[in-house]
Enzyme design. Structure first.
Site, PDB file in Angstrom:
ATOM      1  N   ASN A 186     -19.446  16.878  -3.754  1.00  0.00           N
ATOM      2  CA  ASN A 186     -18.355  16.341  -4.589  1.00  0.00           C
ATOM      3  C   ASN A 186     -17.185  15.757  -3.786  1.00  0.00           C
ATOM      4  OD1 ASN A 186     -17.278  18.752  -3.791  1.00  0.00           O
ATOM      5  ND2 ASN A 186     -17.032  19.614  -5.838  1.00  0.00           N
TER       6      ASN A 186
ATOM      7  N   HIS B 238     -11.906  18.052  -1.368  1.00  0.00           N
ATOM      8  CA  HIS B 238     -11.336  19.362  -1.698  1.00  0.00           C
ATOM      9  C   HIS B 238      -9.851  19.209  -1.989  1.00  0.00           C
ATOM     10  CE1 HIS B 238     -10.046  23.558  -1.376  1.00  0.00           C
ATOM     11  NE2 HIS B 238      -9.050  23.102  -0.634  1.00  0.00           N
TER      12      HIS B 238
ATOM     13  N   GLU C  20      -3.957  27.155   3.153  1.00  0.00           N
ATOM     14  CA  GLU C  20      -4.975  26.263   3.698  1.00  0.00           C
ATOM     15  C   GLU C  20      -4.395  25.313   4.753  1.00  0.00           C
ATOM     16  OE1 GLU C  20      -6.759  24.605   0.146  1.00  0.00           O
ATOM     17  OE2 GLU C  20      -7.564  26.564  -0.444  1.00  0.00           O
TER      18      GLU C  20
ATOM     19  N   TYR D 283     -13.245  29.284   2.390  1.00  0.00           N
ATOM     20  CA  TYR D 283     -13.922  29.548   1.110  1.00  0.00           C
ATOM     21  C   TYR D 283     -14.192  31.035   0.891  1.00  0.00           C
ATOM     22  CZ  TYR D 283     -14.751  24.559   0.076  1.00  0.00           C
ATOM     23  OH  TYR D 283     -14.604  23.222  -0.247  1.00  0.00           O
TER      24      TYR D 283
HETATM   25  P1  IDP Z   1     -13.130  23.126  -6.479  1.00  0.00           P
HETATM   26  O1  IDP Z   1     -13.544  22.446  -5.182  1.00  0.00           O
HETATM   27  O2  IDP Z   1     -13.132  22.157  -7.623  1.00  0.00           O
HETATM   28  O3  IDP Z   1     -11.846  23.889  -6.344  1.00  0.00           O
HETATM   29  P2  IDP Z   1     -14.499  25.702  -6.405  1.00  0.00           P
HETATM   30  O4  IDP Z   1     -14.990  26.457  -7.601  1.00  0.00           O
HETATM   31  O5  IDP Z   1     -13.328  26.236  -5.673  1.00  0.00           O
HETATM   32  O6  IDP Z   1     -14.290  24.177  -6.856  1.00  0.00           O
HETATM   33  O7  IDP Z   1     -15.743  25.590  -5.418  1.00  0.00           O
HETATM   34  C1  IDP Z   1     -15.553  25.116  -4.104  1.00  0.00           C
HETATM   35  C2  IDP Z   1     -16.665  24.160  -3.747  1.00  0.00           C
HETATM   36  O8  IDP Z   1     -17.902  24.876  -3.726  1.00  0.00           O
HETATM   37  C3  IDP Z   1     -16.908  23.034  -4.762  1.00  0.00           C
HETATM   38  O9  IDP Z   1     -16.032  21.942  -4.603  1.00  0.00           O
HETATM   39  C4  IDP Z   1     -18.327  22.666  -4.453  1.00  0.00           C
HETATM   40  O10 IDP Z   1     -18.421  21.869  -3.256  1.00  0.00           O
HETATM   41  C5  IDP Z   1     -18.947  24.024  -4.153  1.00  0.00           C
HETATM   42  N1  IDP Z   1     -19.560  24.595  -5.365  1.00  0.00           N
HETATM   43  C6  IDP Z   1     -18.928  25.211  -6.403  1.00  0.00           C
HETATM   44  N2  IDP Z   1     -19.801  25.588  -7.347  1.00  0.00           N
HETATM   45  C7  IDP Z   1     -21.022  25.234  -6.892  1.00  0.00           C
HETATM   46  C8  IDP Z   1     -22.341  25.346  -7.417  1.00  0.00           C
HETATM   47  O11 IDP Z   1     -22.580  25.882  -8.519  1.00  0.00           O
HETATM   48  N3  IDP Z   1     -23.355  24.836  -6.652  1.00  0.00           N
HETATM   49  C9  IDP Z   1     -23.140  24.258  -5.440  1.00  0.00           C
HETATM   50  N4  IDP Z   1     -21.916  24.116  -4.911  1.00  0.00           N
HETATM   51  C10 IDP Z   1     -20.868  24.598  -5.630  1.00  0.00           C
HETATM   52 MG    MG Z   2     -11.400  25.618  -5.219  1.00  0.00          MG
END
Ligand code: IDP
Ligand code: MG
Length: 160
Positions: free
Chosen positions: A123, A126, A137, A60
């Protein structure tokens, strides 16, 4: 079907899919794997793994300046994850569609996050966001010898 497979090889991509610790704890591993398996992508690698902090930070690294970064690292290292490498034509974008929006509240019903999660910070899954990151990755999470190249019996039934 062989000439077709060879032609399709040019467009073949790889993506790194991971069931996050909440997905493992909630017993959603089979459900999540099943969505990619049923779609018709090719599974190249699969393992249950306790992620060290350094690997989570590397994975990340683009988010390291975000306020939620420390909590994200705690989350991803809080328990075992299921690491997967999937291959297919257009698999990166297609997997992102199956996964749904980052915020499960905005994710459409029918997507993994839309059906199975309620909060961005939990969520459940990934998926790589580009073919380049898919390669990066998979190289990060899998060692040599952990990936298999194989032709499933269903191959001729997936493409005309
Ligand atoms: P993605 O997983 O949909 O690609 P990214 O923006 O790459 O989303 O963010 C990676 C992970 O970081 C997200 O899946 C989530 O678990 C976490 N994340 C992203 N934005 C937030 C936030 O605003 N609050 C808490 N966790 C976040
Ligand atoms: Mg992402």
């Amino acid at each position: 079907f062989l000439p077709h497979l060879v032609a399709a090889m040019e467009e073949v991509e790889e993506t790194y899919i991971m069931v996050k610790p909440d997905g493992v704890q909630r017993g959603l591993v089979g459900e999540i794997i099943s969505r990619f398996e049923k779609k018709g992508f090719l599974l190249k690698g699969l393992k249950l793994f306790q992620c060290p902090k350094e690997l989570a930070e590397e994975h990340y690294k683009d988010l390291k300046d975000k306020p939620f970064f420390p909590k994200l690292i705690d989350y991803i290292t809080s328990g075992p994850v299921v690491c997967m490498a999937w291959e297919g034509v257009g698999v990166v974008a297609s997997a992102r569609k199956l996964i749904g929006a980052t915020n499960p509240f905005q994710a459409e019903p029918g997507t993994i996050r839309g059906d199975l999660a309620v909060q961005t910070g939990r969520n459940v899954v990934h998926g790589s966001d580009s073919p380049e990151n898919g390669k990066r990755e998979i190289a990060l999470w899998f060692k040599e010898g952990e990936l298999c190249s194989w032709v499933p019996v269903q191959a001729p039934w997936l493409r005309e």
